[in-house]
Write a protein that holds these residues in place. Sequence first.
Motif, PDB file in Angstrom:
ATOM      1  N   GLY A 146       6.423  -1.097  -1.382  1.00 28.42           N
ATOM      2  CA  GLY A 146       5.110  -1.732  -1.364  1.00 28.42           C
ATOM      3  C   GLY A 146       4.355  -1.411  -0.093  1.00 28.42           C
ATOM      4  O   GLY A 146       4.759  -0.544   0.681  1.00 28.42           O
TER       5      GLY A 146
ATOM      6  N   LEU B 240      10.868  -4.839   4.406  1.00 27.15           N
ATOM      7  CA  LEU B 240      11.021  -4.667   2.969  1.00 27.15           C
ATOM      8  C   LEU B 240      12.495  -4.502   2.662  1.00 27.15           C
ATOM      9  O   LEU B 240      13.262  -4.011   3.513  1.00 27.15           O
ATOM     10  CB  LEU B 240      10.271  -3.433   2.463  1.00 27.15           C
TER      11      LEU B 240
ATOM     12  N   THR C  67      10.690   4.801  -4.919  1.00 26.51           N
ATOM     13  CA  THR C  67       9.799   3.669  -4.712  1.00 26.51           C
ATOM     14  C   THR C  67       8.974   3.934  -3.463  1.00 26.51           C
ATOM     15  O   THR C  67       9.512   4.349  -2.424  1.00 26.51           O
ATOM     16  CB  THR C  67      10.593   2.345  -4.619  1.00 26.51           C
TER      17      THR C  67
END
Length: 115
Positions: free
Chosen positions: A10, A18, A109
């Motif tokens: 993110g 994170l 990701t």
Amino acid sequence: QLQLTESGGGLVQPGGSLRLSCAIPPRVGTISSMGWFRQVPGKSRELVALILPNGETRYSDSVKGRFTISRNNAEKRGYLQMDNLKPEDTATYYCNQNPPNRVYWGRGTQVTVSS
């Protein structure tokens, strides 16, 4: 399906944290050494964290002291806790065994560190 699945990325401000997760599909056998890799456009994928079968961990100099790799073999999951994130940590993060198996590469990701 043999691709590993990464999640948890993110947008985060510098200094933030994170926690990335890596799900290992049931069809994939035991992964002895698990690594987290990252890649930015135009550069090669680099190994940033590694956990050995005996639980020992290794880190690249760029993340040492800020990232922590772990795994849960019973749940077939891996994790990367990232603290004190810096803009230069911005990249797509992937998990795989080490040395990597090309069929295990997932979509990764995205981690973006920006104010």
